[in-house]
Motif scaffolding. Structure first.
Motif, PDB file in Angstrom:
ATOM      1  N   ALA A 316      -4.517  -9.232  -9.404  1.00  0.00           N
ATOM      2  CA  ALA A 316      -4.384  -9.933  -8.127  1.00  0.00           C
ATOM      3  C   ALA A 316      -4.902 -11.364  -8.235  1.00  0.00           C
ATOM      4  O   ALA A 316      -4.303 -12.302  -7.680  1.00  0.00           O
ATOM      5  N   LEU A 317      -6.004 -11.547  -8.962  1.00  0.00           N
ATOM      6  CA  LEU A 317      -6.577 -12.879  -9.125  1.00  0.00           C
ATOM      7  C   LEU A 317      -5.618 -13.797  -9.874  1.00  0.00           C
ATOM      8  O   LEU A 317      -5.386 -14.949  -9.458  1.00  0.00           O
ATOM      9  N   ARG A 318      -5.055 -13.302 -10.976  1.00  0.00           N
ATOM     10  CA  ARG A 318      -4.124 -14.145 -11.727  1.00  0.00           C
ATOM     11  C   ARG A 318      -2.924 -14.524 -10.855  1.00  0.00           C
ATOM     12  O   ARG A 318      -2.487 -15.686 -10.849  1.00  0.00           O
ATOM     13  N   TYR A 418       6.483  -8.517  -3.644  1.00  0.00           N
ATOM     14  CA  TYR A 418       6.616  -8.250  -5.084  1.00  0.00           C
ATOM     15  C   TYR A 418       5.698  -7.112  -5.539  1.00  0.00           C
ATOM     16  O   TYR A 418       6.023  -6.378  -6.463  1.00  0.00           O
ATOM     17  N   GLY A 419       4.545  -6.975  -4.895  1.00  0.00           N
ATOM     18  CA  GLY A 419       3.615  -5.927  -5.289  1.00  0.00           C
ATOM     19  C   GLY A 419       4.140  -4.537  -5.052  1.00  0.00           C
ATOM     20  O   GLY A 419       3.707  -3.581  -5.697  1.00  0.00           O
ATOM     21  N   GLU A 423       8.507  -4.452 -10.553  1.00  0.00           N
ATOM     22  CA  GLU A 423       8.498  -5.645 -11.395  1.00  0.00           C
ATOM     23  C   GLU A 423       7.077  -5.970 -11.855  1.00  0.00           C
ATOM     24  O   GLU A 423       6.866  -6.554 -12.912  1.00  0.00           O
ATOM     25  N   TYR A 424       6.107  -5.570 -11.048  1.00  0.00           N
ATOM     26  CA  TYR A 424       4.697  -5.784 -11.360  1.00  0.00           C
ATOM     27  C   TYR A 424       3.989  -4.430 -11.396  1.00  0.00           C
ATOM     28  O   TYR A 424       4.390  -3.487 -10.711  1.00  0.00           O
ATOM     29  N   PRO A 425       2.885  -4.311 -12.156  1.00  0.00           N
ATOM     30  CA  PRO A 425       2.271  -2.991 -12.351  1.00  0.00           C
ATOM     31  C   PRO A 425       1.333  -2.533 -11.252  1.00  0.00           C
ATOM     32  O   PRO A 425       0.835  -1.409 -11.319  1.00  0.00           O
ATOM     33  N   VAL A 426       1.067  -3.374 -10.242  1.00  0.00           N
ATOM     34  CA  VAL A 426       0.047  -2.980  -9.259  1.00  0.00           C
ATOM     35  C   VAL A 426       0.454  -1.754  -8.447  1.00  0.00           C
ATOM     36  O   VAL A 426      -0.404  -0.978  -8.013  1.00  0.00           O
ATOM     37  N   GLU A 427       1.750  -1.544  -8.244  1.00  0.00           N
ATOM     38  CA  GLU A 427       2.160  -0.332  -7.524  1.00  0.00           C
ATOM     39  C   GLU A 427       1.850   0.903  -8.357  1.00  0.00           C
ATOM     40  O   GLU A 427       1.514   1.962  -7.808  1.00  0.00           O
ATOM     41  N   GLN A 428       1.909   0.785  -9.678  1.00  0.00           N
ATOM     42  CA  GLN A 428       1.532   1.904 -10.542  1.00  0.00           C
ATOM     43  C   GLN A 428       0.037   2.187 -10.443  1.00  0.00           C
ATOM     44  O   GLN A 428      -0.388   3.343 -10.436  1.00  0.00           O
ATOM     45  N   PHE A 429      -0.766   1.120 -10.378  1.00  0.00           N
ATOM     46  CA  PHE A 429      -2.206   1.315 -10.255  1.00  0.00           C
ATOM     47  C   PHE A 429      -2.526   2.178  -9.039  1.00  0.00           C
ATOM     48  O   PHE A 429      -3.385   3.062  -9.090  1.00  0.00           O
TER      49      PHE A 429
END
Length: 615
Positions: A316-318, A418-419, A423-429
């Motif tokens: 999230a920070l990046r 996007y989260g 396309e990004y891994p945060v939903e997997q987290f």
């Protein structure tokens, strides 16, 4: 920000600057280590997590473990990563050299595992279950059992599992129906089914060794009547080679919302009547043996929660630093700015950061206390350390895992639409994180352990002394500029928390035992808030001292020159950030904690008194 898993600078700060775990190296047990070498080991762990485990995790979520033709197939690359993990010494990091170990302090293993968990929890299931199963054999097995299994399991040739859960016996293990029958040769014939068995079958290693809880025919009901058995998938020949199949069969894997690379299996034992088990320890000592690993196992799951918080925050920070959207409030004519310039994003990020740093220190402190117990000679100090560990374990397991789910959600929010995409891994987290709140005893079970058992240890003395011991660091923090209001808030919240055990006892006496059960989880949450705040204050005291040294070295005396230096110097910015984390948490979270404690003391019991139909 190349590392998107953990903040390595804060890991080493918590270990070597705040807790000073390098002091362990003065003992005979850990004399072969020093701070520099331990730091290098952690750097290597970080590289392995980032370069090997994290990419495997992302791919593993897409591919998943497969069950085909009665066999379980792992995600491609898992077996190779596992062998590399073992060869690098991480499976037996804390074991003695005679067992192929490195003899590391457990707190260093905890720190490395935070990195590994942040990178790939499904992979770490293979590691932790194998290690824990082998550890039980090491501690309770016969010499023959140790000779047969330890080298193969600690050496990475065979996997291990814990086969505990049954359809009618989840958290209530006393209802286990799995049967064992004595054979004339000293072995036992086993019959039954186990569910939710992590890695119950796979192709990662050539054999899998199950630790199976079962009830020997004729033994009493409940947990006291349970025994534990070693049940290998393939029997072991007298020369140590693999023999015939042991009538152990996987009959399916679960389709889960997360950790898809880790096969959660349903296992059938003895369908053909020829499943052989080998008693571990004594008959009816099954629960006693299993619970020997409970503290370490629950701390490990807490480290997973911490890893999830960390990887969610780092991503999230990046994103917040790179994603440009909207105008600056301070300068509307400047054009689009990175979203970290927006107040609500900054609030969210600093909230996440403060929790993560405080929980990291808390978890490491618990592991450090375990190590200190192994090296101190004073029996009173050992008892005190054991009391601290016992008190903190339910908190260390439950609090970070609940925050893991919450922080994965915050990360998605920072990413925006996007989260929510793949396309990004945060939903997997977020999908992966929830089961950590269930593993090794649910949050509710941890809360009941804390509220009904742990705070009552020695008639409440352990809990009271733990809070009292915070005063020394709080007094030091009170000397820091700009923290007067924060110390007043901390003292107010801590004092209110200290009165809750007496309130729970009075409430239970007046209303019945259900009262403490109703209040257990809110109490755990409030206790966690206070403990995290204390560790943040501790970190702020250390950081302030180091920051003042930097200012003195640079001959910076006025506020403006110091602020300019912090903006330009990475280490100064980190240290200033430690102080900001403590200020934010105490100023924003503890006032809410006051409300939690007030609600506890208010004494509502409507959830208990409502009839079922009212729900």
């Amino acid at each position: 920000m190349a590392n998107l898993l953990v903040d390595e600078r804060d890991v080493k700060f918590a270990l070597f600057e705040q807790l000073k775990v390098q002091d362990l190296c003065a003992s005979d047990r850990f004399s072969g280590w020093n701070e520099k070498v331990l730091g290098l080991l952690l750097s290597e762990a970080s590289k392995f997590a980032e370069k090997v485990l994290f990419p495997l995790n992302i791919e593993g979520d897409k591919v998943g473990a497969r069950f085909e033709g009665g066999e379980v197939y792992s995600v491609p690359g898992t077996a190779e990563a596992y062998q590399s993990f073992v060869e690098n010494g991480w499976l037996t990091a804390c074991e003695e050299e005679t067992l192929g170990g490195q003899g590391l302090p457990h707190v260093i293993k905890n720190a490395a595992h935070e990195m590994f968990f942040a990178a790939n929890f499904p992979f770490m299931c293979y590691v932790n279950l194998t290690h824990d199963a082998a550890k039980l054999i090491e501690l309770f097995g016969s010499e023959q059992q140790k000779s047969q299994y330890l080298h193969k399991m600690y050496g990475g040739e065979w996997l291990g599992t814990m086969a505990l859960t049954e359809p009618a016996a989840g958290s209530d293990v006393g209802n286990i129906e799995f049967k064992a029958t004595r054979n004339t040769d000293g072995t036992y014939s086993l019959v039954g089914q186990k569910i939710f068995i992590t890695n119950g079958d796979s192709d990662v290693c050539e054999n899998t060794v199950h630790m199976v809880l079962a009830r020997i025919e004729g033994d009493p009901a409940g947990t006291k009547g349970l025994s534990i058995f070693i049940v290998p998938k393939f029997k072991i020949n007298s020369d140590g080679s693999l023999g015939e199949a042991n009538d152990v069969k996987c009959i399916g894997i679960e389709h889960k919302m997360g950790i898809k690379a880790s096969p959660t299996t349903t296992m059938s034992f003895g369908e053909k009547g020829c499943c052989t088990g080998y008693l571990l320890g004594k008959e009816q000592d099954g629960i006693k043996i299993m619970f020997h690993m409970m503290n370490a196992s629950r701390l490990e799951v807490g480290m997973w929660g911490q890893g999830t918080c960390s990887v969610s925050y780092m991503h999230a920070l990046r994103y917040a630093l790179e994603r440009r959207q909207g105008q600056s409030i301070a300068d509307p004519d400047s054009g689009q700015v990175p979203i970290i310039h927006h107040p609500d994003i900054r609030r969210t990020l600093l909230m996440m950061k403060s929790y993560i740093q405080g929980m990291r220190a808390m978890l490491y402190y618990c592991g450090y206390a375990m190590d200190r117990m192994a090296v101190v000679d004073n029996e009173e100090e050992k008892k005190k350390l054991q009391g601290i560990v016992d008190l903190l374990i339910p908190l260390c397991k439950a609090y970070p895992t609940e925050k893991g789910v919450e922080f994965a959600s915050h990360a998605i929010q920072v990413y925006g639409g996007y989260g929510y995409t793949q396309e990004y891994p945060v939903e997997q987290f977020m999908r992966d994180s929830k089961v950590a709140c269930i593993f090794e005893g649910t949050t509710g079970i941890q809360a009941m352990d804390l509220a009904l058992r742990k705070i009552r240890m020695k008639k409440g003395q352990v809990f009271a002394e733990f809070l009292k011991d915070m005063d020394g660091m709080v007094n030091r923090a009170a000397e820091l500029p700009g923290l007067k209001k924060h110390i007043e808030q901390f003292e107010r919240t801590k004092s209110a928390l200290a009165g809750i055990p007496a309130h729970l006892a009075e409430g239970a006496e007046a209303n019945g035992v259900h009262y403490s059960y109703l209040k257990a989880t809110p109490f755990l949450e409030a206790f966690g808030d206070v403990v995290v705040a204390w560790f943040l204050l501790w970190g702020a005291v250390v950081a302030h001292g180091q920051l003042e040294e930097l200012f003195l070295k640079k001959k910076l005396e006025d506020a403006e020159s110091r602020k300019s230096f912090i903006q330009k110097n990475t280490d100064a910015a980190f240290l200033d950030g430690k102080i900001r984390s403590a200020q934010f948490f105490i100023g924003n979270i503890l006032p809410v904690t006051d409300g939690k404690i007030a609600a506890l003391a208010w004494g509502d019991v409507s959830a208990w008194e409502a009839v079922d139909k009212s729900f």
